[in-house]
Design a protein around this motif. Structure first.
Motif, PDB file in Angstrom:
ATOM      1  N   ASP A   1       0.791  -1.224  -0.054  1.00 35.20           N
ATOM      2  CA  ASP A   1      -0.068  -0.110  -0.036  1.00 35.20           C
ATOM      3  C   ASP A   1       0.903   1.211   0.219  1.00 35.20           C
ATOM      4  N   SER A   2       0.270   2.246   0.414  1.00 34.67           N
ATOM      5  CA  SER A   2       1.044   3.594   0.540  1.00 34.67           C
ATOM      6  C   SER A   2       1.422   3.965   1.952  1.00 34.67           C
ATOM      7  N   THR A   3       2.201   4.823   2.426  1.00 32.38           N
ATOM      8  CA  THR A   3       2.336   5.054   3.877  1.00 32.38           C
ATOM      9  C   THR A   3       1.115   5.398   4.386  1.00 32.38           C
ATOM     10  N   THR A   4       0.241   6.002   4.179  1.00 31.05           N
ATOM     11  CA  THR A   4      -0.911   6.551   4.577  1.00 31.05           C
ATOM     12  C   THR A   4      -1.897   5.010   4.960  1.00 31.05           C
ATOM     13  N   VAL A   5      -1.976   4.195   4.137  1.00 33.01           N
ATOM     14  CA  VAL A   5      -2.988   3.106   4.221  1.00 33.01           C
ATOM     15  C   VAL A   5      -1.978   2.108   5.356  1.00 33.01           C
TER      16      VAL A   5
ATOM     17  N   GLY B   1       6.966   3.634   6.589  1.00 28.57           N
ATOM     18  CA  GLY B   1       7.714   4.667   5.789  1.00 28.57           C
ATOM     19  C   GLY B   1       7.483   4.406   4.302  1.00 28.57           C
ATOM     20  N   CYS B   2       7.964   5.232   3.641  1.00 30.86           N
ATOM     21  CA  CYS B   2       7.620   5.178   2.056  1.00 30.86           C
ATOM     22  C   CYS B   2       9.066   4.619   1.247  1.00 30.86           C
ATOM     23  N   THR B   3       9.152   4.442   0.113  1.00 30.40           N
ATOM     24  CA  THR B   3      10.240   3.965  -0.627  1.00 30.40           C
ATOM     25  C   THR B   3      10.545   4.811  -1.673  1.00 30.40           C
ATOM     26  N   TYR B   4       9.631   5.701  -1.811  1.00 22.66           N
ATOM     27  CA  TYR B   4      10.273   6.660  -3.076  1.00 22.66           C
ATOM     28  C   TYR B   4      11.013   7.951  -2.881  1.00 22.66           C
ATOM     29  N   LYS B   5      11.574   8.225  -1.383  1.00 25.03           N
ATOM     30  CA  LYS B   5      12.454   8.945  -1.034  1.00 25.03           C
ATOM     31  C   LYS B   5      13.822   8.841  -1.213  1.00 25.03           C
ATOM     32  N   TYR B   6      14.319   8.511   0.022  1.00 25.22           N
ATOM     33  CA  TYR B   6      15.758   7.878  -0.088  1.00 25.22           C
ATOM     34  C   TYR B   6      16.119   6.623  -0.259  1.00 25.22           C
TER      35      TYR B   6
ATOM     36  N   SER C   1       3.912  16.741  12.864  1.00 24.25           N
ATOM     37  CA  SER C   1       3.762  15.602  12.240  1.00 24.25           C
ATOM     38  C   SER C   1       3.412  15.808  10.809  1.00 24.25           C
ATOM     39  N   PHE C   2       3.903  14.971   9.850  1.00 28.30           N
ATOM     40  CA  PHE C   2       3.183  15.142   8.529  1.00 28.30           C
ATOM     41  C   PHE C   2       1.657  15.121   8.564  1.00 28.30           C
ATOM     42  N   PRO C   3       1.070  15.911   7.657  1.00 39.14           N
ATOM     43  CA  PRO C   3      -0.449  16.050   7.730  1.00 39.14           C
ATOM     44  C   PRO C   3      -1.056  14.569   7.674  1.00 39.14           C
ATOM     45  N   THR C   4      -0.685  13.765   6.899  1.00 41.06           N
ATOM     46  CA  THR C   4      -1.524  12.504   6.525  1.00 41.06           C
ATOM     47  C   THR C   4      -1.685  11.770   7.948  1.00 41.06           C
ATOM     48  N   ASP C   5      -0.323  11.793   8.568  1.00 37.22           N
ATOM     49  CA  ASP C   5      -0.523  11.274  10.000  1.00 37.22           C
ATOM     50  C   ASP C   5      -1.495  11.865  10.949  1.00 37.22           C
ATOM     51  N   HIS C   6      -1.615  12.994  10.977  1.00 38.04           N
ATOM     52  CA  HIS C   6      -2.690  13.779  11.671  1.00 38.04           C
ATOM     53  C   HIS C   6      -4.001  13.141  11.245  1.00 38.04           C
TER      54      HIS C   6
ATOM     55  N   SER D   1      11.545  14.813  11.267  1.00 36.23           N
ATOM     56  CA  SER D   1      10.508  15.796  10.794  1.00 36.23           C
ATOM     57  C   SER D   1      10.748  16.088   9.439  1.00 36.23           C
ATOM     58  N   TYR D   2       9.330  16.023   8.779  1.00 38.31           N
ATOM     59  CA  TYR D   2       9.476  16.563   7.258  1.00 38.31           C
ATOM     60  C   TYR D   2       9.611  17.843   7.070  1.00 38.31           C
ATOM     61  N   ARG D   3       9.371  18.950   8.018  1.00 35.08           N
ATOM     62  CA  ARG D   3       9.542  20.225   7.587  1.00 35.08           C
ATOM     63  C   ARG D   3      11.074  20.733   8.201  1.00 35.08           C
TER      64      ARG D   3
ATOM     65  N   TRP E   1       6.281   4.390  15.021  1.00 32.56           N
ATOM     66  CA  TRP E   1       7.265   5.539  13.972  1.00 32.56           C
ATOM     67  C   TRP E   1       7.129   5.700  12.782  1.00 32.56           C
ATOM     68  N   ASP E   2       6.948   6.817  12.216  1.00 32.87           N
ATOM     69  CA  ASP E   2       6.734   7.209  10.875  1.00 32.87           C
ATOM     70  C   ASP E   2       8.361   7.477  10.430  1.00 32.87           C
ATOM     71  N   LEU E   3       8.860   6.690   9.477  1.00 26.06           N
ATOM     72  CA  LEU E   3      10.301   6.697   9.074  1.00 26.06           C
ATOM     73  C   LEU E   3      10.422   7.231   7.709  1.00 26.06           C
ATOM     74  N   CYS E   4       9.564   8.085   7.134  1.00 21.63           N
ATOM     75  CA  CYS E   4       9.548   8.460   5.827  1.00 21.63           C
ATOM     76  C   CYS E   4      10.692   9.253   5.536  1.00 21.63           C
ATOM     77  N   HIS E   5      11.277  10.032   6.443  1.00 25.94           N
ATOM     78  CA  HIS E   5      12.358  11.127   6.077  1.00 25.94           C
ATOM     79  C   HIS E   5      13.501  10.340   6.785  1.00 25.94           C
ATOM     80  N   SER E   6      13.570   9.200   7.296  1.00 27.79           N
ATOM     81  CA  SER E   6      14.707   8.877   7.821  1.00 27.79           C
ATOM     82  C   SER E   6      15.293   7.552   7.184  1.00 27.79           C
TER      83      SER E   6
ATOM     84  N   PHE F   1       4.719   9.166  16.205  1.00 27.04           N
ATOM     85  CA  PHE F   1       5.698  10.049  15.830  1.00 27.04           C
ATOM     86  C   PHE F   1       6.522   9.885  14.593  1.00 27.04           C
ATOM     87  N   CYS F   2       6.884  11.039  14.347  1.00 28.03           N
ATOM     88  CA  CYS F   2       7.959  11.034  13.046  1.00 28.03           C
ATOM     89  C   CYS F   2       9.493  11.062  13.637  1.00 28.03           C
ATOM     90  N   HIS F   3      10.144   9.985  12.996  1.00 25.31           N
ATOM     91  CA  HIS F   3      11.568   9.945  13.408  1.00 25.31           C
ATOM     92  C   HIS F   3      12.278  11.341  13.149  1.00 25.31           C
TER      93      HIS F   3
HETATM   94  C1  LIG Z   1       6.826  11.921   7.051  1.00 18.55           C
HETATM   95  C2  LIG Z   1       5.779  11.578   6.073  1.00 18.55           C
HETATM   96  N1  LIG Z   1       4.699  10.680   6.437  1.00 18.55           N
HETATM   97  C3  LIG Z   1       3.456  10.113   5.408  1.00 18.55           C
HETATM   98  C4  LIG Z   1       3.778  10.581   4.146  1.00 18.55           C
HETATM   99  C5  LIG Z   1       2.372  10.230   3.047  1.00 18.55           C
HETATM  100  O1  LIG Z   1       3.135   9.080   2.481  1.00 18.55           O
HETATM  101  P1  LIG Z   1       2.207   8.472   1.438  1.00 18.55           P
HETATM  102  O2  LIG Z   1       2.034   9.445   0.471  1.00 18.55           O
HETATM  103  O3  LIG Z   1       2.995   7.306   0.669  1.00 18.55           O
HETATM  104  O4  LIG Z   1       0.832   7.802   1.941  1.00 18.55           O
HETATM  105  C6  LIG Z   1       4.858  11.409   3.592  1.00 18.55           C
HETATM  106  C7  LIG Z   1       4.899  11.937   2.260  1.00 18.55           C
HETATM  107  O5  LIG Z   1       5.554  12.641   1.808  1.00 18.55           O
HETATM  108  C8  LIG Z   1       5.790  11.937   4.640  1.00 18.55           C
HETATM  109  O6  LIG Z   1       6.679  12.636   4.409  1.00 18.55           O
END
Ligand SMILES: Cc1ncc(COP(=O)(O)O)c(C=O)c1O
Length: 424
Positions: free
Chosen positions: A103-107, A232-237, A132-137, A184-186, A209-214, A180-182
Motif C-alpha cells: 500500500d501507501s504509507t498512509t494506508v 515509511g515510504c520507498t520513493y524518497k531516500y 507531524s506530517f499532515p497525513t499522520d494527523h 521531521s518532514y519540515r 514511528w513514521d520513518l519516511c524521512h529517515s 511520531f515521526c523519526h
Molecule cells: C513523514 C511522511 N509521512 C507520510 C507521508 C505520506 O506518504 P504516502 O503518500 O506514501 O501515503 C509522507 C509523504 O511525503 C511523509 O513525508
C-alpha cells in the motif's frame, strides 16, 4: 575528507569539488540517472532513478509479464518476501520476518495504528506530535473518531523537533499509543527514538514511528529501542520511484496478536483454498490485503540494493557532512542576507535535509527552479533543501547555496509572485 560538521571549510567551488573527489560514496552517485543541467536538492521528496531500475523494469515487463504471464506469480511472491526482509536488514537494521511491503504509507499507517489500538483495549488517548506530517494527523483523527478516542497533540518545536520531555509532560496511563515521526518532514529534526520509546513503554503505551524521512538517510534504532511498529515510504531516500509500495514494521512478538482492519486474501492462511472465512496467517503477511504491485516491488528491490551496497552508516555520515557543509555556507553567505537556519544545528539531531527560513522563501523557491535548481518549499516560509547522501554532491550543494545567495542579494526573487498559488 572532514569528519564532523564543523571542519575548516573553504567557500570555493574548487573546494566542493575536492570534497567530492574524496567522498567514499562518489562511485555510488554514478549509478543514478543524472542530468547535468539540473541541481537536484529534493531527493527527500522523490529519489533519483537508479540506472539498474530502468533496465530491470524493462525486463520484468517484457519477460516476466509479457512472456511468462501468470506463471511468474511464484517468483513474484517470493520476491515480495525477500525484498521486504532485505529492506528490513539493510535499511532498518532488523531481523527477517518483521517487515512487509504494502500500500501507501498512509494506508500502512492506518493498518498498524488500528492494530496498536486493538492491543490496548480500555485506553482512550492517542498522542501525535504537532509538526507531524499532515497525513499522520488525518489518519489519527479518523481512527480516534472511529474508536471514540481522544487525540492529544504534543507541542513540539517547529524547528527543534520533538523532545522526550515534551512527550513525558503529556503521558498518562490512558495513552494507548503514540504516532511520531523519526525525522521531521519540515525541519529535518531527528527525534530520540530510544528515549521516547522507553518513556512510552514505561507507561504501557505503544510506539509507532513514521520513518519516511529517515529510512535510507540515517540509522533507525528500531531493534535497540524495542519500538513496536513503524511505517515509511520507498520513493524518497530508497529511490524506488513514484507509487512504489510503502513498508511497515511490526516487532516479532506482536505480529500474531495483531488484528489489522483491511482483511483480504493476501493475509489469509490458506489463500488458494478460497474459503469464505478469514483466518489470517501468523506471520507479518497478515498485514497484506490485496495483490502486490510487482513493478513497484521490483523497483524497491533495486532501490534497496543502492542502500545496502553503500551501507546505512556510511550514508548517515555522508548526509551529515553534506548538511554540515550547507550549514557553513548558510552562516557565511546567507545569514547576512536575512536567512535563518530552521533545523537543529548539532549533526546528531538532524536527518539529511536542511531547512532555511526567509520571508521571501516562496519567491526564492520559484527563482531557483527557473535556474534549474530544484529545492522544496514548506509552509509557512521555509526552503527545504534535501541532501540525499547517495546522490547529492558537495558541488550540488555549493551551486544551490551560491544561487540562493545571488537571488537574495540581487533581489531577483522579486520577479516572482509572493502569493503561493493553490496546488490542485
Ligand atoms: C513523514 C511522511 N509521512 C507520510 C507521508 C505520506 O506518504 P504516502 O503518500 O506514501 O501515503 C509522507 C509523504 O511525503 C511523509 O513525508
Amino acid at each position: 575528507m572532514p569528519t564532523n560538521d564543523a571542519p575548516p571549510y573553504e567557500l570555493s567551488r574548487d573546494f566542493a569539488r575536492a570534497l567530492d573527489a574524496q567522498n567514499p560514496l562518489r562511485a555510488h552517485r554514478e549509478l543514478f540517472v543524472r542530468d547535468d543541467a539540473t541541481v537536484y536538492l529534493d531527493g527527500n521528496s522523490l529519489g533519483r532513478l537508479p540506472r539498474a531500475t530502468a533496465d530491470r523494469l524493462a525486463t520484468v515487463v517484457r519477460d516476466e509479464w509479457g512472456r511468462d504471464l501468470i506463471q511468474s506469480w511464484p517468483r513474484w511472491l517470493e520476491r515480495c518476501t525477500t525484498v521486504a526482509d532485505r529492506l528490513g536488514r539493510a535499511v532498518l537494521g532488523v531481523d527477517p520476518g518483521q517487515v512487509a511491503l504494502a500500500d501507501s504509507t498512509t494506508v500502512s499507517l492506518f493498518k498498524v495504528l488500528s492494530a496498536a489500538i486493538g492491543l490496548r483495549p480500555g485506553r482512550r488517548t492517542i498522542l501525535i506530535e504537532a509538526d507531524s506530517f499532515p497525513t499522520d494527523h488525518y489518519v489519527v483523527q479518523g481512527l480516534a473518531r472511529q474508536h471514540g478516542m481522544r487525540v492529544v497533540v504534543v507541542q513540539s518545536d517547529i524547528d527543534g523537533g520533538l523532545s522526550p520531555a515534551q512527550v513525558e509532560a503529556v503521558l498518562s496511563d490512558d495513552v494507548a499509543l503514540a504516532c511520531f515521526c523519526h525525522v521531521s518532514y519540515r525541519s529535518g529534526a531527528l527525534a530520540d527514538m530510544t528515549a521516547i520509546t522507553a518513556l512510552l513503554h514505561a507507561r504501557g503505551a505503544l510506539a509507532v514511528w513514521d520513518l519516511c524521512h529517515s529510512a535510507g538517510a540515517v540509522r533507525t534504532p528500531l531493534a535497540e529501542s524495542d519500538a513496536d511498529f513503524a511505517v515509511g515510504c520507498t520513493y524518497k531516500y530508497l529511490n524506488s520511484g513514484p507509487g512504489a509500495p510503502a513498508f511497515l514494521y511490526v516487532r516479532r512478538d506482536l505480529i500474531s496478536e495483531c488484528d489489522q482492519p483491511i482483511w483480504g486474501w493476501f493475509g489469509q492462511a490458506d489463500q488458494f483454498a478460497m474459503g469464505q472465512t478469514y483466518e489470517p496467517v501468523e506471520t507479518i503477511e497478515r498485514f497484506l490485503s490485496g495483490t502486490p504491485p510487482m513493478l513497484g516491488v521490483t523497483a524497491v528491490e533495486e532501490g534497496v540494493r543502492t542502500i545496502a551496497d553503500a551501507g546505512i552508516e556510511a550514508l548517515e555520515t555522508g548526509g551529515r557532512l553534506l548538511t554540515g557543509y550547507a550549514l557553513k555556507l548558510t552562516d557565511e553567505w546567507l545569514a547576512p542576507l536575512g536567512w535563518r537556519v530552521a533545523s537543529p544545528r548539532p549533526a546528531g539531531r538532524r536527518g539529511a535535509h536542511l531547512t532555511l527560513h526567509h520571508a521571501a522563501a516562496w519567491q526564492v523557491n520559484q527563482a531557483l527552479i527557473a535556474r534549474g535548481i530544484v529545492p522544496d518549499f514548506r509552509t509557512p516560509d521555509r526552503l527545504r533543501l534535501g541532501m540525499a547522501p547517495l546522490t547529492t554532491s558537495f558541488e550540488d550543494v555549493w551551486a544551490g547555496f551560491d544561487a540562493i545567495r545571488e537571488i537574495t542579494h540581487q533581489r531577483e526573487y522579486e520577479r516572482y509572485p509572493a502569493e503561493r498559488a493553490r496546488v490542485t
